[in-house]
Scaffold this active site. Structure first.
Site, PDB file in Angstrom:
ATOM      1  N   LYS A  22      19.764  -1.360   3.219  1.00 45.12           N
ATOM      2  CA  LYS A  22      20.534  -1.503   4.452  1.00 45.12           C
ATOM      3  C   LYS A  22      21.883  -2.155   4.171  1.00 45.12           C
ATOM      4  O   LYS A  22      22.106  -2.729   3.108  1.00 45.12           O
ATOM      5  CB  LYS A  22      19.755  -2.327   5.478  1.00 45.12           C
TER       6      LYS A  22
HETATM    7  C1  LIG Z   1      14.189   0.376   6.720  1.00 46.01           C
HETATM    8  C2  LIG Z   1      13.617   0.664   8.032  1.00 46.01           C
HETATM    9  C3  LIG Z   1      12.496  -0.022   8.525  1.00 46.01           C
HETATM   10  C4  LIG Z   1      11.717  -1.000   7.678  1.00 46.01           C
HETATM   11  O1  LIG Z   1      12.458  -2.113   7.312  1.00 46.01           O
HETATM   12  P1  LIG Z   1      11.790  -3.201   6.329  1.00 46.01           P
HETATM   13  O2  LIG Z   1      12.737  -4.365   6.426  1.00 46.01           O
HETATM   14  O3  LIG Z   1      11.766  -2.592   4.978  1.00 46.01           O
HETATM   15  O4  LIG Z   1      10.445  -3.504   6.852  1.00 46.01           O
HETATM   16  C5  LIG Z   1      12.069   0.244   9.800  1.00 46.01           C
HETATM   17  N1  LIG Z   1      12.679   1.154  10.575  1.00 46.01           N
HETATM   18  C6  LIG Z   1      13.747   1.856  10.145  1.00 46.01           C
HETATM   19  C7  LIG Z   1      14.400   2.834  11.049  1.00 46.01           C
HETATM   20  C8  LIG Z   1      14.242   1.646   8.853  1.00 46.01           C
HETATM   21  O5  LIG Z   1      15.281   2.366   8.428  1.00 46.01           O
END
Ligand SMILES: *Cc1c(COP(=O)(O)O)cnc(C)c1O
Length: 383
Positions: A187
C-alpha cells in the site's frame, strides 16, 4: 537480447528512508517498543489527516475489518454485502463473525460497487455492507449510504488502498461510519504490517480499542505507567490486534510524506495515460467524477483490438525484467466462496479479474524505468 543486464522493475517498492530509520531508532532507545505513546500519537495524526472522529490502530486491515463488523453488531446468521472484486480479506471478514458474504457486482470503470449493485444484493438478513476503494479509486459512498441508511444497514469502507484518495473534496473514509485502512508494504503508506480503524462513533471506537487488547479494562500501557496498577477485568472475549510503537513511529513519518507520495504517484499515472491512453484495446483506470485516486494500483484492461491478451502482456513484461501483476482477484471463484455465487453471475467482476493487470508504479520509479514498461506495451502496436 540486450547485452546490458537490465535491473528488475517491481510492481511496487515502498518509499522508506532515513527518517523512518531515525524514528524506529528513537523508539528502541526509549525502551518502549509495544503499543504505547507512538501508537497514540499515530492515531491522533491519522484521525486528523483523514478527518475522522476517532482512529484505532491495529495489526492490519483485516483485523480492522473484523473489529468494524463486531462493533457494528454483525453476528452469526447476518448477511454482509461485499464486492467479490477485492483482496480476499474483504470477504473473509464477515465469515470471522459467522456472517455470510453476499457478493455485489462492480462498475467496469471504477472497479467499485454502486448503489444499484448493492441494492440488488441486499437480503432481509443484511446487517452491513463493506464497500472498497479498490486500488485507491474512491467508491461513491453517499450513493451507497442513501440505499443503506434508511434500512439501518451499516456501511463499512474498506479503505485499505485509499490513504490519500479523495471523495467530494475530502479524504476517503471521512464520510464513513467505519473505515478500515492497511499499512502493508503493497500500500501507499506502510508500517511493515499495520492497520487502522477510523470511525465517527466514539462508543464504537472505545469498544474497538478494548477488543484489540484482549477486552482488558486497563490498557497494558496504563498498567505499566502505574507503579501499582489497578486490577484489570475482561468483560468479553477480545483479541490481540495491537500495533507496536515501532510500527507507529514509521507510520507517523509515512503519514507526513503522504501528500508528496500521492502527488508523485499521480504524476507517474498521468504519464502512463499520456503514453498508453491512445493505444487501441488498452484502458487505464481513471479518476471518477466524484473524487481522485491515489493510484495505489494503476490497472489497465487489455481487450480487442490489442494484439496480446493479459497473460501474454505479463509474459512480455517479464521478458523485459518487469514484474507487473494480474488485476484484482474475484473472491467468489476461490474455494471458500465458490458455492455462494453461480458461474457467470458476476460478469463484470470476472471480466476485470481476467483482463486487467497492474502496472509498476512506485515513488522512486525513474522516467527510464517507466519508458521500459511503456515500450513493452507499445511494442505490439508498432510504437
Ligand atoms: C490489502 C487489502 C486488505 C488487507 O490488508 P492487510 O493490512 O494486509 O490485512 C483488505 N482489503 C483490501 C481491499 C486490500 O487491498
Amino acid at each position: 537480447m540486450s547485452a546490458v543486464q537490465q535491473s528488475r522493475i517491481n510492481v511496487m517498492t515502498p518509499w522508506l528512508g532515513v527518517e523512518e530509520v531515525a524514528a524506529v531508532t528513537a523508539v528502541i532507545e526509549s525502551g518502549w517498543v509495544a503499543q504505547g505513546p507512538r501508537v497514540a500519537e499515530f492515531e491522533r495524526s491519522f484521525a486528523r489527516a483523514m478527518q475522522a472522529t476517532d482512529a484505532v490502530a491495529v495489526s492490519n486491515c483485516t483485523t480492522a475489518l473484523h473489529l468494524a463488523l463486531l462493533v457494528a453488531g454483525v453476528r452469526a446468521g447476518d448477511d454482509v454485502v461485499v464486492p467479490s472484486f477485492s483482496f480476499i480479506a474483504t470477504a473473509n471478514a464477515p465469515t470471522y463473525v459467522g456472517a455470510r458474504p453476499v457478493f455485489a457486482e462492480v462498475d467496469a470503470l471504477t472497479g467499485n460497487v454502486t448503489a444499484t449493485s448493492v441494492a440488488a444484493a441486499i437480503t432481509p438478513w443484511t446487517r452491513a455492507v463493506i464497500v472498497v476503494d479498490q486500488g485507491g479509486v474512491p467508491v461513491d459512498l453517499d450513493a451507497v449510504r442513501a440505499v443503506c441508511d434508511p434500512r439501518d444497514i451499516v456501511v463499512i469502507e474498506d479503505a485499505a488502498c485509499g490513504a490519500g484518495s479523495t471523495y467530494k473534496g475530502r479524504p476517503v473514509g471521512a464520510g464513513a461510519q467505519l473505515a478500515a485502512w492497511s499499512f502493508h508494504p503493497r500500500k501507499i503508506l506502510t508500517t511493515g504490517e499495520g492497520g487502522m480503524l477510523t470511525t465517527s462513533n466514539p462508543e464504537w471506537a472505545a469498544r474497538a480499542r478494548m477488543l484489540r487488547e484482549h477486552a482488558m479494562s486497563v490498557s497494558a500501557a496504563d498498567r505499566h505507567a502505574a507503579l501499582v496498577s489497578p486490577p484489570e477485568e475482561y468483560s468479553e472475549i477480545g483479541f490481540n490486534f495491537r500495533m507496536t510503537d515501532l510500527q507507529a513511529a514509521i507510520g507517523i513519518v509515512q503519514l507526513a510524506k503522504l501528500p508528496e507520495a500521492v502527488a508523485r504517484r499521480r504524476a507517474i499515472a498521468a504519464r502512463y495515460r499520456r503514453e498508453l491512453g491512445g493505444v487501441p484495446g488498452l484502458r487505464l483506470v481513471d479518476d471518477p467524477p466524484w473524487g481522485t485516486s491515489n493510484f495505489q494500483s494503476l490497472w489497465v484492461e487489455v481487450a480487442d483490438p490489442y494484439p496480446l491478451d493479459r497473460e501474454q502482456v505479463l509474459l512480455a513484461l517479464a521478458e523485459a525484467g518487469i514484474s507487473a501483476r494480474r488485476g484484482i482477484m474475484s473472491a467468489h471463484r476461490q474455494s471458500p466462496y465458490r458455492h455462494l455465487a453461480g458461474h457467470g453471475t458476476l460478469p463484470v467482476t470476472e471480466r476485470l479479474t481476467d483482463r486487467t493487470l497492474i502496472l509498476p508504479l512506485f515513488h522512486t520509479m525513474t522516467a527510464a524505468d517507466q519508458d521500459r514498461v511503456i515500450a513493452v506495451l507499445r511494442g505490439p502496436v508498432g510504437g
